[in-house]
Design a protein around this motif. Structure first.
Motif, mmCIF file in Angstrom:
data_model
loop_
_atom_site.group_PDB
_atom_site.id
_atom_site.type_symbol
_atom_site.label_atom_id
_atom_site.label_comp_id
_atom_site.label_asym_id
_atom_site.label_seq_id
_atom_site.Cartn_x
_atom_site.Cartn_y
_atom_site.Cartn_z
ATOM 1 N N GLY A 7 -48.672 -25.558 5.750
ATOM 2 C CA GLY A 7 -49.910 -26.377 6.225
ATOM 3 C C GLY A 7 -50.673 -25.859 7.426
ATOM 4 N N LEU A 8 -50.093 -24.689 7.998
ATOM 5 C CA LEU A 8 -50.697 -24.228 8.994
ATOM 6 C C LEU A 8 -51.404 -22.869 8.690
ATOM 7 C CD1 LEU A 8 -47.614 -24.494 11.498
ATOM 8 C CD2 LEU A 8 -49.884 -25.692 11.781
ATOM 9 N N SER A 9 -52.270 -22.226 9.480
ATOM 10 C CA SER A 9 -52.949 -21.161 9.019
ATOM 11 C C SER A 9 -52.096 -19.938 9.427
ATOM 12 C CB SER A 9 -54.314 -21.040 9.971
ATOM 13 O OG SER A 9 -54.186 -20.727 11.154
ATOM 14 N N ASP A 12 -52.164 -19.580 13.356
ATOM 15 C CA ASP A 12 -51.487 -20.616 13.957
ATOM 16 C C ASP A 12 -49.952 -20.048 13.867
ATOM 17 O OD1 ASP A 12 -53.611 -21.975 14.895
ATOM 18 O OD2 ASP A 12 -53.627 -23.501 13.058
ATOM 19 N N LEU A 13 -49.606 -19.580 12.870
ATOM 20 C CA LEU A 13 -48.163 -19.352 12.642
ATOM 21 C C LEU A 13 -47.632 -18.135 13.682
ATOM 22 C CD1 LEU A 13 -47.724 -20.072 8.908
ATOM 23 C CD2 LEU A 13 -46.563 -21.231 10.665
ATOM 24 N N GLU A 14 -48.489 -17.140 13.501
ATOM 25 C CA GLU A 14 -48.548 -15.752 14.436
ATOM 26 C C GLU A 14 -48.196 -16.368 15.731
ATOM 27 O OE1 GLU A 14 -51.858 -13.503 13.696
ATOM 28 O OE2 GLU A 14 -50.932 -12.478 11.971
ATOM 29 N N CYS A 18 -41.851 -15.293 16.568
ATOM 30 C CA CYS A 18 -41.231 -13.955 17.393
ATOM 31 C C CYS A 18 -40.940 -13.044 16.035
ATOM 32 C CB CYS A 18 -40.096 -14.174 18.296
ATOM 33 S SG CYS A 18 -39.807 -12.751 19.261
ATOM 34 N N LEU A 19 -41.437 -11.798 15.988
ATOM 35 C CA LEU A 19 -41.131 -11.093 14.958
ATOM 36 C C LEU A 19 -40.481 -9.612 15.827
ATOM 37 C CD1 LEU A 19 -44.301 -10.893 12.719
ATOM 38 C CD2 LEU A 19 -42.226 -12.128 12.444
ATOM 39 N N ILE A 40 -45.029 -14.857 7.138
ATOM 40 C CA ILE A 40 -44.939 -15.619 8.655
ATOM 41 C C ILE A 40 -44.454 -17.044 8.431
ATOM 42 C CG2 ILE A 40 -47.491 -16.240 8.610
ATOM 43 C CD1 ILE A 40 -45.770 -14.316 11.302
ATOM 44 N N ALA A 41 -44.910 -17.720 7.786
ATOM 45 C CA ALA A 41 -44.301 -18.963 7.505
ATOM 46 C C ALA A 41 -42.913 -19.093 7.249
ATOM 47 C CB ALA A 41 -44.974 -19.731 6.316
#
Length: 176
Positions: A7-9, A12-14, A18-19, A40-41
């Motif tokens: 539900g997030l873009s 926003d998720l980025e 933490c990657l 990313i999600a």
């Protein structure tokens, strides 16, 4: 088991994930917007569950693992991500029932399974069959298994399946 509807873009998720260097490098190579969002999600969910210092890596077979003591299995379908984790190997598959699955499922059924289930499979049953076999494949980590010849789902109605001498429990739940 966690099922998350994205539900997030991606942007926003980025900001919330933490990657590590390996994940960041792979993420940068993804060109497909939908694959980038799934990637990313998935990391967002894992870090919500286990903390921001938890990272996903992959065995040469493609099976994911975490940098902690949990086993993990991941699946994506449409805008959903399903994650299963536990102290033992596990497998999960999430699929939207579609006519194309009913049309090809006979390719993954052994002759005895075809006889057991019959020829006229509805979309829901065909999707369950596909997902059961996919989940077992993920659980074993053996991507050379033959869906047709090595995974037996004749016990599907009782939530049971076998692969060689190993027995598996199968669970289904529709997503609304």
């Amino acid at each position: 088991i966690v099922v998350y509807k994205i539900g997030l873009s991606e942007n926003d998720l980025e900001t919330m994930v933490c990657l590590n260097a390996s994940e960041l490098g792979f993420y940068a190579t993804l060109k497909n917007r939908h694959k980038r969002l799934e990637y990313i999600a998935t990391r967002y969910i894992v870090q919500k569950l286990f903390g921001e210092k938890t990272f996903i890596s992959y065995y040469p077979t493609g099976q994911p693992y975490l940098n902690n003591d949990y086993h993990i299995s991941i699946s994506h379908s449409n805008k959903y991500i399903a994650i299963m984790y536990g102290s033992k190997a596990c497998g999960i598959d999430i699929e939207k029932p579609q006519q194309k699955v009913a049309q090809i499922v006979h390719r993954i059924l052994s002759p005895s399974e075809q006889k057991h289930f019959g020829n006229n499979l509805d979309i829901t049953l065909a999707t369950k069959m596909w997902s059961a076999k996919e989940s077992i494949l993920k659980c074993t980590g053996n991507n050379t298994l033959s869906y047709r010849d090595q995974i037996d789902i004749r016990g599907l109605s009782k939530g049971k399946a076998t692969c060689g001498k190993s027995k598996y429990s199968i669970f289904y739940a529709p997503i609304q």
